[in-house]
Write a protein that holds these residues in place. Structure first.
Motif, mmCIF file in Angstrom:
data_model
loop_
_atom_site.group_PDB
_atom_site.id
_atom_site.type_symbol
_atom_site.label_atom_id
_atom_site.label_comp_id
_atom_site.label_asym_id
_atom_site.label_seq_id
_atom_site.Cartn_x
_atom_site.Cartn_y
_atom_site.Cartn_z
ATOM 1 N N TYR A 101 0.843 -1.206 0.000
ATOM 2 C CA TYR A 101 0.000 0.000 0.000
ATOM 3 C C TYR A 101 0.878 1.257 0.000
ATOM 4 C CZ TYR A 101 -3.056 3.683 1.666
ATOM 5 O OH TYR A 101 -3.720 4.871 1.788
ATOM 6 N N MET A 102 1.875 1.232 0.874
ATOM 7 C CA MET A 102 2.760 2.401 0.990
ATOM 8 C C MET A 102 3.521 2.626 -0.324
ATOM 9 S SD MET A 102 5.262 3.222 4.206
ATOM 10 C CE MET A 102 5.116 1.617 4.872
ATOM 11 N N ALA A 103 4.037 1.540 -0.888
ATOM 12 C CA ALA A 103 4.782 1.643 -2.154
ATOM 13 C C ALA A 103 3.879 2.206 -3.254
ATOM 14 C CB ALA A 103 5.313 0.268 -2.560
ATOM 15 N N GLN A 104 2.631 1.703 -3.270
ATOM 16 C CA GLN A 104 1.683 2.164 -4.293
ATOM 17 C C GLN A 104 1.509 3.690 -4.219
ATOM 18 O OE1 GLN A 104 -2.587 1.354 -3.676
ATOM 19 N NE2 GLN A 104 -2.547 0.345 -5.669
ATOM 20 N N HIS A 105 1.438 4.207 -2.976
ATOM 21 C CA HIS A 105 1.199 5.645 -2.821
ATOM 22 C C HIS A 105 2.434 6.473 -3.121
ATOM 23 C CE1 HIS A 105 -3.033 5.967 -1.732
ATOM 24 N NE2 HIS A 105 -2.852 4.656 -1.689
ATOM 25 N N ILE A 106 3.595 5.941 -2.809
ATOM 26 C CA ILE A 106 4.835 6.657 -3.174
ATOM 27 C C ILE A 106 4.912 6.751 -4.706
ATOM 28 C CG2 ILE A 106 7.360 6.536 -3.149
ATOM 29 C CD1 ILE A 106 7.061 5.138 -0.354
ATOM 30 N N LEU A 107 4.618 5.620 -5.357
ATOM 31 C CA LEU A 107 4.691 5.589 -6.821
ATOM 32 C C LEU A 107 3.645 6.510 -7.447
ATOM 33 C CD1 LEU A 107 5.332 1.776 -7.035
ATOM 34 C CD2 LEU A 107 6.826 3.497 -8.083
ATOM 35 N N LYS A 108 2.485 6.569 -6.822
ATOM 36 C CA LYS A 108 1.409 7.433 -7.337
ATOM 37 C C LYS A 108 1.869 8.893 -7.346
ATOM 38 C CE LYS A 108 -3.549 7.751 -6.822
ATOM 39 N NZ LYS A 108 -4.662 7.446 -5.941
ATOM 40 N N SER A 109 2.613 9.271 -6.292
ATOM 41 C CA SER A 109 3.090 10.661 -6.210
ATOM 42 C C SER A 109 4.084 10.956 -7.343
ATOM 43 C CB SER A 109 3.737 10.916 -4.849
ATOM 44 O OG SER A 109 4.985 10.247 -4.795
ATOM 45 N N GLU A 110 4.594 9.886 -7.967
ATOM 46 C CA GLU A 110 5.523 10.070 -9.096
ATOM 47 C C GLU A 110 4.829 9.768 -10.421
ATOM 48 O OE1 GLU A 110 9.199 7.983 -8.420
ATOM 49 O OE2 GLU A 110 9.133 8.405 -6.270
ATOM 50 N N GLY A 111 3.504 9.639 -10.383
ATOM 51 C CA GLY A 111 2.727 9.439 -11.617
ATOM 52 C C GLY A 111 2.676 7.993 -12.095
ATOM 53 N N ILE A 112 3.048 7.034 -11.232
ATOM 54 C CA ILE A 112 3.014 5.611 -11.650
ATOM 55 C C ILE A 112 1.867 4.901 -10.928
ATOM 56 C CG2 ILE A 112 4.277 3.402 -11.627
ATOM 57 C CD1 ILE A 112 6.888 5.146 -11.623
ATOM 58 N N ASN A 113 0.993 4.257 -11.710
ATOM 59 C CA ASN A 113 -0.122 3.501 -11.113
ATOM 60 C C ASN A 113 0.197 2.025 -11.125
ATOM 61 O OD1 ASN A 113 -1.945 5.486 -10.474
ATOM 62 N ND2 ASN A 113 -2.755 5.583 -12.567
ATOM 63 N N ILE A 114 0.114 1.403 -9.950
ATOM 64 C CA ILE A 114 0.315 -0.051 -9.919
ATOM 65 C C ILE A 114 -0.684 -0.673 -8.938
ATOM 66 C CG2 ILE A 114 2.239 0.128 -8.218
ATOM 67 C CD1 ILE A 114 3.132 -2.488 -10.177
ATOM 68 N N PRO A 115 -1.484 -1.624 -9.419
ATOM 69 C CA PRO A 115 -2.416 -2.293 -8.498
ATOM 70 C C PRO A 115 -1.701 -3.388 -7.706
ATOM 71 C CG PRO A 115 -2.751 -3.090 -10.736
ATOM 72 C CD PRO A 115 -1.622 -2.101 -10.800
ATOM 73 N N PHE A 116 -2.265 -3.730 -6.541
ATOM 74 C CA PHE A 116 -1.699 -4.880 -5.824
ATOM 75 C C PHE A 116 -2.786 -5.808 -5.304
ATOM 76 C CE2 PHE A 116 -2.226 -1.967 -2.249
ATOM 77 C CZ PHE A 116 -2.468 -2.777 -1.137
ATOM 78 N N VAL A 117 -2.457 -7.105 -5.354
ATOM 79 C CA VAL A 117 -3.352 -8.167 -4.882
ATOM 80 C C VAL A 117 -2.785 -8.689 -3.572
ATOM 81 C CG1 VAL A 117 -4.289 -10.471 -5.380
ATOM 82 C CG2 VAL A 117 -3.796 -8.894 -7.266
ATOM 83 N N THR A 118 -3.651 -8.856 -2.570
ATOM 84 C CA THR A 118 -3.212 -9.480 -1.318
ATOM 85 C C THR A 118 -3.860 -10.851 -1.220
ATOM 86 O OG1 THR A 118 -3.058 -7.334 -0.213
ATOM 87 C CG2 THR A 118 -3.225 -9.279 1.212
ATOM 88 N N THR A 119 -3.035 -11.884 -1.013
ATOM 89 C CA THR A 119 -3.581 -13.223 -0.768
ATOM 90 C C THR A 119 -3.424 -13.565 0.704
ATOM 91 O OG1 THR A 119 -3.326 -14.052 -3.012
ATOM 92 C CG2 THR A 119 -3.291 -15.701 -1.283
ATOM 93 N N LEU A 120 -4.560 -13.850 1.336
ATOM 94 C CA LEU A 120 -4.560 -14.230 2.753
ATOM 95 C C LEU A 120 -4.316 -15.730 2.826
ATOM 96 C CD1 LEU A 120 -7.771 -12.220 3.715
ATOM 97 C CD2 LEU A 120 -5.382 -11.456 3.845
ATOM 98 N N HIS A 121 -3.439 -16.137 3.735
ATOM 99 C CA HIS A 121 -3.066 -17.561 3.770
ATOM 100 C C HIS A 121 -3.543 -18.305 5.005
ATOM 101 C CE1 HIS A 121 -0.727 -18.428 0.159
ATOM 102 N NE2 HIS A 121 -0.501 -17.116 0.153
#
Ligand code: GMT
Length: 377
Positions: A101-121
């Motif tokens: 989540y944190m990485a996604q938001h840092i990247l967003k501030s630089e104009g990069i969109n990346i989705p992430f999937v969480t798998t619960l185990h």
């Protein structure tokens, strides 16, 4: 697709599933980047589509506890940017989902969109996640993931029960690559060395944590071996190992129980075993049971969590209440009663394993990724 996979690189089930998923995706032509603090134990092949990025936490004397989550976050930002990843898939919520989540938001501030999937185990929800010291972060990270999957219906229900989740959770079960279990090697010598008098071989594979109730395995075995010649193979290692050895001494079974330690390729040893015992207190899925079934070994298990979704009572093995060692021993004896019955259970176990064939499950992940990537671009 160009995918980043985050997992624990150890022998734990979530790391095994994440690594096998990555290997299978790479075999289909996707580029897979493992981002972990150590090379995953099952990452034992060379493929031009597989890349490994080590998360290296430096040992700074000011810190009593090294900030692993922050180092992982920075690594994710770096790898996403420079390898031009399309999506991140994090296995085991703690701390991987919040780092993503944190990485996604840092990247967003630089104009990069990346989705992430969480798998619960499993224990990320049922043991660790519920702990008050993690719960708010886990709840937030689950709600903010672009997609969340759970490895069984039971784990999905546990998650909805214990966390204030306001989103969908898709069940994508764990899977098995059956080809790996089509063991054709010469195992007769191995069988002869472990069971020289044709004793029945019982087996347990786990990380010997309390939740696995491995003591029950020793107690089940003690009842069985008094009725019929048998040996027990204990595969794995962990905090309960010493207690288990003590129990063998108390029950005078040391000469019949072999502790094999951490075996990398369990297929071989499973293929010569007659019954797999999984007496866990809680188990979101029970990958070890599925691996046994793929090797044609029927399963004696508890009926907790997601195990009944994997092991079918009276078909691929039997289910008993947690702690009911008498019932588990009785059921083991039923399976090994005669060659014909054992053979029937072995074949049934293999048929049931086919339900979780990787070729059925993999497209479910690919569809999920494709959907998320198309939404984010
Ligand atoms: O409990 C373990 O053995 C490790 C743990 C993990 O995340 O590494 O296993 C959990 O995930 C596995 C893979 O999805 C499941 O097969 C296990 O059932 C689950 N363990 C528990 O729920 C106790």
């Amino acid at each position: 697709m160009n995918i980043g996979i985050v997992c624990y690189p150890t022998f734990g089930g979530s790391g095994v599933v994440a690594t096998e998923l990555g290997k299978a995706l790479a075999a289909k032509g996707h580029k897979i980047h493992f981002i972990t603090y150590q090379q995953p134990v099952r990452l034992d092949i060379f493929s031009e589509n597989i890349f490994y990025h080590e998360v290296k936490v430096s040992d700074y004397p000011l810190f009593d506890y090294q900030p692993y989550e922050l180092v992982l976050t920075s690594k994710l930002v770096d790898v996403v940017k420079f390898e031009k990843l399309d999506l991140l898939h994090v296995h085991y919520a703690i701390p991987h989902a919040s780092a993503a989540y944190m990485a996604q938001h840092i990247l967003k501030s630089e104009g990069i969109n990346i989705p992430f999937v969480t798998t619960l185990h499993g224990t990320d929800i049922t043991l660790v996640g519920k702990d008050a010291s993690f719960a708010p972060v886990i709840t937030f990270a689950i709600n903010e993931s672009n997609a969340v999957t759970a490895v069984s219906e039971s784990l999905k229900q546990d998650t909805l029960k214990h966390f204030d989740v306001k989103r969908d959770i898709e069940v994508i079960p764990n899977f098995i690559c059956l080809d790996q279990y089509n063991y054709n090697g010469n195992v007769q010598e191995l069988k002869k060395s472990l069971a020289p008098n044709n004793e029945k071989l019982l087996i347990h594979v786990s990380n010997f944590r309390k939740v696995k109730r491995a003591e029950d395995v020793i107690r089940v075995f003690d009842i069985v071996r008094k009725q019929t010649p048998a040996k027990l193979l204990m595969v794995g290692d962990g905090p309960e190992r010493r207690r288990l050895e003590e129990l063998c001494r108390e029950l005078d079974t040391c000469h019949l129980v072999k502790f094999l330690g951490k075996v990398k390729d369990t297929e071989r040893i499973l293929s010569i075993s007659d019954v797999f015992i999984l007496p866990s207190e809680s188990e979101s899925f029970g990958l070890a049971a599925l691996e046994a079934m793929a090797a044609k070994t029927p399963v004696i298990s508890t009926n907790t969590g997601g195990i009944p979704e994997v092991n079918k009572n009276g078909i691929s093995g039997f289910l008993s209440n947690v702690g009911d060692v008498e019932s588990m021993a009785e059921n083991t004896l039923k399976i090994i009663a005669d060659d014909a019955t054992l053979e029937k259970f072995k074949m049934n176990a293999y048929e049931q394993a086919k339900v979780f064939n990787i070729h059925t499950v993999l497209p479910q992940y690919e569809d999920l990724y494709t959907n998320l990537i198309s939404k984010s671009s």
